[in-house]
Design a protein around this motif. Structure first.
Motif, PDB file in Angstrom:
ATOM      1  N   VAL A 248       0.727  -1.211   0.050  1.00 20.32           N
ATOM      2  CA  VAL A 248      -0.141  -0.170   0.001  1.00 20.32           C
ATOM      3  C   VAL A 248       0.749   1.173  -0.129  1.00 20.32           C
ATOM      4  CG1 VAL A 248      -1.554   1.257   1.618  1.00 20.32           C
ATOM      5  CG2 VAL A 248      -2.021  -1.109   1.163  1.00 20.32           C
ATOM      6  N   SER A 249       1.767   1.321   0.904  1.00 23.15           N
ATOM      7  CA  SER A 249       2.611   2.436   1.094  1.00 23.15           C
ATOM      8  C   SER A 249       3.531   2.522  -0.393  1.00 23.15           C
ATOM      9  CB  SER A 249       3.759   2.373   2.335  1.00 23.15           C
ATOM     10  OG  SER A 249       4.240   1.292   2.369  1.00 23.15           O
ATOM     11  N   LEU A 250       4.023   1.643  -0.654  1.00 23.16           N
ATOM     12  CA  LEU A 250       5.137   1.843  -1.749  1.00 23.16           C
ATOM     13  C   LEU A 250       4.496   2.155  -3.005  1.00 23.16           C
ATOM     14  CD1 LEU A 250       7.877   1.748  -3.289  1.00 23.16           C
ATOM     15  CD2 LEU A 250       7.683  -0.889  -3.187  1.00 23.16           C
ATOM     16  N   ALA A 251       3.226   1.544  -3.221  1.00 18.51           N
ATOM     17  CA  ALA A 251       2.254   1.853  -4.266  1.00 18.51           C
ATOM     18  C   ALA A 251       1.718   3.385  -4.248  1.00 18.51           C
ATOM     19  CB  ALA A 251       1.149   1.149  -4.595  1.00 18.51           C
ATOM     20  N   SER A 252       1.549   3.829  -3.061  1.00 15.58           N
ATOM     21  CA  SER A 252       1.022   5.078  -2.935  1.00 15.58           C
ATOM     22  C   SER A 252       2.367   6.245  -3.183  1.00 15.58           C
ATOM     23  CB  SER A 252       0.645   5.376  -1.556  1.00 15.58           C
ATOM     24  OG  SER A 252       0.532   6.838  -1.328  1.00 15.58           O
ATOM     25  N   ALA A 253       3.602   5.884  -2.786  1.00 11.64           N
ATOM     26  CA  ALA A 253       4.642   6.807  -3.011  1.00 11.64           C
ATOM     27  C   ALA A 253       5.136   6.795  -4.516  1.00 11.64           C
ATOM     28  CB  ALA A 253       5.748   6.035  -2.076  1.00 11.64           C
ATOM     29  N   THR A 254       4.835   5.663  -5.183  1.00 16.23           N
ATOM     30  CA  THR A 254       5.520   5.486  -6.509  1.00 16.23           C
ATOM     31  C   THR A 254       4.534   6.558  -7.371  1.00 16.23           C
ATOM     32  OG1 THR A 254       6.004   3.190  -6.310  1.00 16.23           O
ATOM     33  CG2 THR A 254       5.321   3.960  -8.647  1.00 16.23           C
ATOM     34  N   VAL A 255       3.177   6.379  -6.991  1.00 15.85           N
ATOM     35  CA  VAL A 255       2.391   7.388  -7.922  1.00 15.85           C
ATOM     36  C   VAL A 255       2.650   8.616  -7.457  1.00 15.85           C
ATOM     37  CG1 VAL A 255      -0.079   8.100  -8.296  1.00 15.85           C
ATOM     38  CG2 VAL A 255       0.597   5.615  -8.116  1.00 15.85           C
ATOM     39  N   ALA A 256       2.794   9.017  -6.135  1.00 16.94           N
ATOM     40  CA  ALA A 256       3.278  10.495  -5.879  1.00 16.94           C
ATOM     41  C   ALA A 256       4.290  10.760  -6.448  1.00 16.94           C
ATOM     42  CB  ALA A 256       3.193  10.441  -4.415  1.00 16.94           C
ATOM     43  N   VAL A 257       5.500  10.153  -6.651  1.00 12.15           N
ATOM     44  CA  VAL A 257       6.727  10.447  -7.267  1.00 12.15           C
ATOM     45  C   VAL A 257       6.560  10.850  -8.707  1.00 12.15           C
ATOM     46  CG1 VAL A 257       8.982   9.756  -7.832  1.00 12.15           C
ATOM     47  CG2 VAL A 257       8.180   9.687  -5.503  1.00 12.15           C
ATOM     48  N   HIS A 258       5.800   9.793  -9.400  1.00 11.59           N
ATOM     49  CA  HIS A 258       5.430  10.027 -10.752  1.00 11.59           C
ATOM     50  C   HIS A 258       4.722  11.309 -11.009  1.00 11.59           C
ATOM     51  CE1 HIS A 258       2.613   9.901 -14.102  1.00 11.59           C
ATOM     52  NE2 HIS A 258       3.395   9.406 -14.996  1.00 11.59           N
ATOM     53  N   ASN A 259       3.591  11.563 -10.428  1.00 12.24           N
ATOM     54  CA  ASN A 259       2.844  12.823 -10.362  1.00 12.24           C
ATOM     55  C   ASN A 259       3.724  14.056 -10.354  1.00 12.24           C
ATOM     56  OD1 ASN A 259       0.740  11.298 -11.064  1.00 12.24           O
ATOM     57  ND2 ASN A 259      -0.356  11.640  -8.948  1.00 12.24           N
ATOM     58  N   ALA A 260       4.687  13.981  -9.125  1.00 15.17           N
ATOM     59  CA  ALA A 260       5.647  15.238  -9.171  1.00 15.17           C
ATOM     60  C   ALA A 260       6.331  15.537 -10.169  1.00 15.17           C
ATOM     61  CB  ALA A 260       6.555  15.078  -7.896  1.00 15.17           C
ATOM     62  N   TYR A 261       7.176  14.661 -10.619  1.00 18.25           N
ATOM     63  CA  TYR A 261       7.635  14.610 -11.934  1.00 18.25           C
ATOM     64  C   TYR A 261       6.898  15.020 -13.279  1.00 18.25           C
ATOM     65  CZ  TYR A 261      12.008  12.636 -10.526  1.00 18.25           C
ATOM     66  OH  TYR A 261      13.518  12.738  -9.735  1.00 18.25           O
ATOM     67  N   LEU A 262       5.546  14.537 -13.197  1.00 16.02           N
ATOM     68  CA  LEU A 262       4.677  14.827 -14.459  1.00 16.02           C
ATOM     69  C   LEU A 262       4.441  16.395 -14.234  1.00 16.02           C
ATOM     70  CD1 LEU A 262       3.149  14.083 -17.027  1.00 16.02           C
ATOM     71  CD2 LEU A 262       1.588  13.274 -15.444  1.00 16.02           C
ATOM     72  N   ARG A 263       4.013  16.918 -13.161  1.00 22.23           N
ATOM     73  CA  ARG A 263       3.618  18.281 -12.970  1.00 22.23           C
ATOM     74  C   ARG A 263       4.901  19.140 -13.119  1.00 22.23           C
ATOM     75  NH1 ARG A 263       0.634  15.837  -8.690  1.00 22.23           N
ATOM     76  NH2 ARG A 263      -1.564  15.497  -9.500  1.00 22.23           N
ATOM     77  N   THR A 264       6.051  18.558 -12.816  1.00 22.03           N
ATOM     78  CA  THR A 264       7.288  19.748 -13.231  1.00 22.03           C
ATOM     79  C   THR A 264       7.165  19.752 -14.541  1.00 22.03           C
ATOM     80  OG1 THR A 264       8.397  18.558 -11.194  1.00 22.03           O
ATOM     81  CG2 THR A 264       9.709  19.537 -13.218  1.00 22.03           C
ATOM     82  N   TRP A 265       7.058  18.623 -15.232  1.00 19.96           N
ATOM     83  CA  TRP A 265       7.078  18.867 -16.917  1.00 19.96           C
ATOM     84  C   TRP A 265       6.058  19.793 -17.470  1.00 19.96           C
ATOM     85  CZ3 TRP A 265       4.085  16.351 -20.546  1.00 19.96           C
ATOM     86  CH2 TRP A 265       4.239  16.769 -21.863  1.00 19.96           C
ATOM     87  N   LEU A 266       4.701  19.498 -16.805  1.00 23.85           N
ATOM     88  CA  LEU A 266       3.768  19.962 -17.656  1.00 23.85           C
ATOM     89  C   LEU A 266       3.528  21.626 -17.102  1.00 23.85           C
ATOM     90  CD1 LEU A 266       0.946  17.392 -16.413  1.00 23.85           C
ATOM     91  CD2 LEU A 266       1.598  18.037 -18.896  1.00 23.85           C
ATOM     92  N   ARG A 267       4.170  22.223 -16.136  1.00 27.65           N
ATOM     93  CA  ARG A 267       4.304  23.385 -15.904  1.00 27.65           C
ATOM     94  C   ARG A 267       5.001  24.302 -16.853  1.00 27.65           C
ATOM     95  NH1 ARG A 267       5.244  21.542 -10.162  1.00 27.65           N
ATOM     96  NH2 ARG A 267       3.288  21.522  -8.913  1.00 27.65           N
ATOM     97  N   ASP A 268       6.025  23.618 -17.249  1.00 28.44           N
ATOM     98  CA  ASP A 268       6.799  24.458 -18.359  1.00 28.44           C
ATOM     99  C   ASP A 268       7.494  23.371 -19.483  1.00 28.44           C
ATOM    100  OD1 ASP A 268       8.246  25.949 -20.053  1.00 28.44           O
ATOM    101  OD2 ASP A 268       8.940  27.152 -18.344  1.00 28.44           O
ATOM    102  N   PRO A 269       6.854  22.606 -20.433  1.00 31.28           N
ATOM    103  CA  PRO A 269       7.430  21.703 -21.129  1.00 31.28           C
ATOM    104  C   PRO A 269       8.650  22.238 -21.829  1.00 31.28           C
ATOM    105  CG  PRO A 269       4.999  21.446 -21.229  1.00 31.28           C
ATOM    106  CD  PRO A 269       5.686  22.924 -20.630  1.00 31.28           C
ATOM    107  N   GLN A 270       8.780  23.419 -22.177  1.00 26.37           N
ATOM    108  CA  GLN A 270       9.749  23.987 -23.134  1.00 26.37           C
ATOM    109  C   GLN A 270      11.070  24.114 -22.248  1.00 26.37           C
ATOM    110  OE1 GLN A 270       9.491  24.457 -26.350  1.00 26.37           O
ATOM    111  NE2 GLN A 270       7.415  23.724 -26.086  1.00 26.37           N
ATOM    112  N   ALA A 271      11.005  24.513 -20.892  1.00 24.35           N
ATOM    113  CA  ALA A 271      12.045  24.743 -19.863  1.00 24.35           C
ATOM    114  C   ALA A 271      12.523  23.203 -19.445  1.00 24.35           C
ATOM    115  CB  ALA A 271      11.809  25.726 -18.980  1.00 24.35           C
ATOM    116  N   ASN A 272      11.610  22.197 -19.107  1.00 26.06           N
ATOM    117  CA  ASN A 272      12.018  21.004 -18.453  1.00 26.06           C
ATOM    118  C   ASN A 272      11.948  20.182 -19.713  1.00 26.06           C
ATOM    119  OD1 ASN A 272      11.884  22.125 -15.856  1.00 26.06           O
ATOM    120  ND2 ASN A 272       9.590  22.340 -16.127  1.00 26.06           N
ATOM    121  N   ASN A 273      13.101  19.445 -19.701  1.00 32.28           N
ATOM    122  CA  ASN A 273      13.361  18.308 -20.859  1.00 32.28           C
ATOM    123  C   ASN A 273      12.595  17.153 -20.198  1.00 32.28           C
ATOM    124  OD1 ASN A 273      14.900  16.009 -21.733  1.00 32.28           O
ATOM    125  ND2 ASN A 273      15.768  17.653 -23.231  1.00 32.28           N
ATOM    126  N   GLY A 274      11.877  16.654 -21.333  1.00 27.49           N
ATOM    127  CA  GLY A 274      10.788  15.461 -20.724  1.00 27.49           C
ATOM    128  C   GLY A 274      11.804  14.274 -20.714  1.00 27.49           C
TER     129      GLY A 274
END
Length: 255
Positions: free
Chosen positions: A145-171
């Motif tokens: 339960v905890s590892l699955a939750s942490a995995t999704v949270a980490v993915h979402n954090a990286y995804l939102r970093t890219w979405l905020r500025d795709p030009q500046a943040n290399n995918g």
């Protein structure tokens, strides 16, 4: 209702762009039907509601993720790493759609709630996979339960970093960083990178006695997504600090 990524000339992206440009509540189904080149009845039958078309590709991603995680012999670390890459790279492949949806969600609370519910579906898939892949012991369910939750949270954090500025943040760089962070996360949960099994770590009474709990303070009423990111980040920083202090004590004792 699911729509295959890129289907019908990528009408999903066209619809999301229209909703973002005109406003979600101001855009009618008739306008969406006209934009996608179908009748109102066909729109409902083929795409579902306005909300459904915004999240159309998530259904397809969940199916693909489930198929990936059902592969025989897949280790926990490999399953998590390949799983998050599947979802993250889908957004990179359909960047226009992902960015348009991100901007749309900022203005519509009901869509943000739907996104949160979708994140829970990804978590449940990872949980089910980990429960079958981890060795049976007293901590199996809690770890899953905890590892699955942490995995999704980490993915979402990286995804939102890219979405905020795709030009500046290399995918591609973020995808590589995400892969490394998932590897670190598995190590932090005691997973052996090679076999993907829970590592047998000998007890260290002195370290255990000096261990301190990690306390994360969140503001009441905080956005659940931001709270999840803050929690994951705080736990990560605390564990890194603790590991550095433990290493320093070890080097001091052996000096």
């Amino acid at each position: 209702m699911s729509i295959a990524p890129g289907a019908t000339g990528d009408v999903v992206t066209q619809a999301i762009r229209l909703l973002a440009a005109q406003g979600y509540h101001a855009t009618t189904v008739d306008q969406l039907a006209q934009a996608t080149g179908v009748s109102r009845a066909t729109f409902f039958r083929k795409y579902g509601s306005k909300e459904d078309i915004v999240f159309a590709d998530h259904a397809s991603n969940l199916e693909r993720l489930e198929q990936l995680l059902n592969r025989p012999g897949l280790t926990p670390q490999a399953g998590l790493a390949e799983g998050v890459q599947l979802v993250f790279r889908h957004n990179l492949d359909y960047a226009d759609r992902a960015v348009a949806r991100h901007h749309l969600l900022q203005d519509v609370e009901s869509l943000r709630d739907r996104e949160l519910a979708t994140s829970h579906r990804y978590e449940r898939l990872f949980q089910g996979f980990l429960r079958g892949a981890l060795p049976e012991n007293a901590d199996q369910r809690v770890t899953a339960v905890s590892l699955a939750s942490a995995t999704v949270a980490v993915h979402n954090a990286y995804l939102r970093t890219w979405l905020r500025d795709p030009q500046a943040n290399n995918g591609e760089q973020l995808a590589a960083g995400l892969n490394q962070r998932i590897g670190w996360l598995c190590t932090a949960f005691g997973l052996s990178p090679g076999a993907g099994r829970l590592a047998s770590v000998p007890r260290q009474p002195e370290a255990a006695a000096s261990a301190s709990p990690v306390v994360v303070v969140l503001q009441e009423g905080a956005d659940p997504r931001e709270a999840a990111e803050q929690t994951a980040r705080s736990v990560y920083e605390a564990l890194v600090t603790a590991r550095g202090q433990s290493r320093l004590r070890s080097e001091t004792n052996t000096a």
